[in-house]
Design a protein around this motif. Structure first.
Motif, PDB file in Angstrom:
ATOM      1  N   THR A   1      53.170  19.058  63.286  1.00  0.00           N
ATOM      2  CA  THR A   1      53.044  19.352  64.732  1.00  0.00           C
ATOM      3  C   THR A   1      53.918  18.541  65.510  1.00  0.00           C
ATOM      4  OG1 THR A   1      50.810  20.142  64.412  1.00  0.00           O
ATOM      5  CG2 THR A   1      51.447  19.689  66.694  1.00  0.00           C
TER       6      THR A   1
ATOM      7  N   GLN B   1      54.756  22.640  68.671  1.00  0.00           N
ATOM      8  CA  GLN B   1      55.413  23.528  67.606  1.00  0.00           C
ATOM      9  C   GLN B   1      54.721  23.142  66.360  1.00  0.00           C
ATOM     10  OE1 GLN B   1      59.374  23.657  69.010  1.00  0.00           O
ATOM     11  NE2 GLN B   1      59.529  25.707  68.699  1.00  0.00           N
ATOM     12  N   SER B   2      54.698  24.020  65.410  1.00  0.00           N
ATOM     13  CA  SER B   2      54.410  23.684  64.100  1.00  0.00           C
ATOM     14  C   SER B   2      55.503  24.089  63.266  1.00  0.00           C
ATOM     15  CB  SER B   2      53.201  24.605  63.765  1.00  0.00           C
ATOM     16  OG  SER B   2      52.895  24.322  62.114  1.00  0.00           O
ATOM     17  N   ILE B   3      55.870  23.104  62.475  1.00  0.00           N
ATOM     18  CA  ILE B   3      57.606  23.100  61.739  1.00  0.00           C
ATOM     19  C   ILE B   3      57.097  22.809  60.220  1.00  0.00           C
ATOM     20  CG2 ILE B   3      58.124  20.753  62.710  1.00  0.00           C
ATOM     21  CD1 ILE B   3      61.003  21.860  62.238  1.00  0.00           C
TER      22      ILE B   3
ATOM     23  N   ASP C   1      57.899  35.326  63.445  1.00  0.00           N
ATOM     24  CA  ASP C   1      57.234  34.014  63.906  1.00  0.00           C
ATOM     25  C   ASP C   1      56.974  32.974  62.670  1.00  0.00           C
ATOM     26  OD1 ASP C   1      57.585  34.522  66.617  1.00  0.00           O
ATOM     27  OD2 ASP C   1      55.481  35.255  66.934  1.00  0.00           O
TER      28      ASP C   1
ATOM     29  N   PHE D   1      60.649  29.368  60.806  1.00  0.00           N
ATOM     30  CA  PHE D   1      61.158  28.479  61.917  1.00  0.00           C
ATOM     31  C   PHE D   1      62.935  28.443  61.739  1.00  0.00           C
ATOM     32  CE2 PHE D   1      62.272  24.682  64.078  1.00  0.00           C
ATOM     33  CZ  PHE D   1      60.797  24.612  64.908  1.00  0.00           C
TER      34      PHE D   1
ATOM     35  N   ASP E   1      63.708  28.984  67.460  1.00  0.00           N
ATOM     36  CA  ASP E   1      62.618  28.034  67.521  1.00  0.00           C
ATOM     37  C   ASP E   1      63.026  26.593  67.980  1.00  0.00           C
ATOM     38  OD1 ASP E   1      60.300  29.674  66.123  1.00  0.00           O
ATOM     39  OD2 ASP E   1      62.284  29.971  64.869  1.00  0.00           O
TER      40      ASP E   1
ATOM     41  N   ARG F   1      62.232  27.959  72.024  1.00  0.00           N
ATOM     42  CA  ARG F   1      61.011  27.653  71.976  1.00  0.00           C
ATOM     43  C   ARG F   1      60.995  26.063  71.852  1.00  0.00           C
ATOM     44  NH1 ARG F   1      58.049  31.870  69.658  1.00  0.00           N
ATOM     45  NH2 ARG F   1      58.512  33.593  70.882  1.00  0.00           N
ATOM     46  N   GLY F   2      62.065  25.457  71.488  1.00  0.00           N
ATOM     47  CA  GLY F   2      61.785  23.743  71.336  1.00  0.00           C
ATOM     48  C   GLY F   2      63.183  23.420  71.504  1.00  0.00           C
TER      49      GLY F   2
END
Length: 276
Positions: free
Chosen positions: A10, A15-17, A71, A74, A106, A137-138
């Motif tokens: 996290t 975000q989770s990667i 989704d 990533f 992402d 997103r990031g």
């Protein structure tokens, strides 16, 4: 190998990667679609590309071809040095979005700080604006030293989610890793295997023999255990499987210490304080 076997990290933005993914530097356009398609089939859910690599379109094509929900994969890309600053970065972002054609990015990175240009703070502010569009997103950086990061933190309002740097057993970057950790920035290793320099290393070969693994698997396992994100590159199907098969064994504390002793400050790539 199932995607769930790869731990999720996290990031500071929520975000989770996946901790391990596939880097596609120097993967040709002709080979990229099939390679990424195969990688997704064996469990990879993270792809790292860049405008410089010339294969963003192929990355997008492979993802669309995979049948995996968008989704669940990533995707990281990076804008190149000649597109930094407010005059060029917004257009560069739109170009990457168009080439990828997967709806959103992402993680978007500044590829190098390029100190002689001194546009990375301005570029970071463009990145911050891009977060508000929903298409990005990031945001993070690549090849940034602590003093570069200090400048971003002083001038921007967003802490980079990750910092992608050269990192392998002979170049362990303790100062950068410490800075990142203290500021909640994930450390991601490029060239995590040191470009093949360790195949005959006596420390690593001994550990590999103990675990009946390859030297590459031992190095990747070391990265995982010290908390790095890692993106090994390969164009070989067997290596795709080998590189992701590092979550069913563990290095001992003494083995981790032995690998720590290999550090020699031996950079193989460019120096971020001098390049650009």
């Amino acid at each position: 190998m199932t995607p769930n076997a790869v731990p999720q990290i996290t990031l500071n933005n929520g975000q989770s990667i996946p901790q391990l993914g596939l880097g596609v530097y120097k993967v040709s356009q002709n080979a990229a679609v099939e390679l990424i398609h195969e990688a997704i089939k064996v469990g990879y859910r993270r792809i790292d590309t860049a405008a410089l690599y010339g294969n963003e379109a192929e990355v997008g094509q492979a993802i669309r071809k995979s049948g995996i929900p968008r989704d669940e994969i990533f995707v990281t890309t990076k804008i190149w040095n000649d597109r930094q600053g407010r005059s060029h970065a917004p257009e560069a972002i739109e170009e990457s979005l168009k080439r990828l054609d997967i709806g959103h990015i992402d993680m978007l990175l500044i590829h190098w700080p390029c100190p002689t240009q001194n546009l990375f703070v301005e570029t970071w502010q463009v990145f911050e604006d891009a977060l508000g569009t929903g298409k990005i997103r990031g945001i993070g950086v690549s090849n940034f030293e602590p003093h570069h990061l200090d400048a971003l933190l002083e001038s921007g309002s967003t802490v980079p989610a990750l910092n992608q740097v050269e990192l392998h057993p002979a170049f362990q970057q303790p100062e950068v890793r410490h800075y990142n950790r203290e500021h909640g920035i994930a450390t991601e290793a490029w060239s995590p295997l040191g470009r093949g320099r360790y195949e005959d290393d006596s420390v690593l070969t001994a550990i590999a023999t103990t675990h009946e693994r390859s030297v590459a698997q031992v190095i990747l396992r070391w990265h995982i255990q010290i908390g790095n994100l890692v993106i090994p590159k390969t164009g070989n199907y067997d290596r795709l499987v080998e590189n992701i098969s590092v979550f069913d064994f563990e290095l001992s504390e003494s083995e981790m210490q032995a690998i720590a002793s290999i550090d020699a400050g031996a950079r193989t790539g460019l120096n971020p304080n001098e390049f650009g």
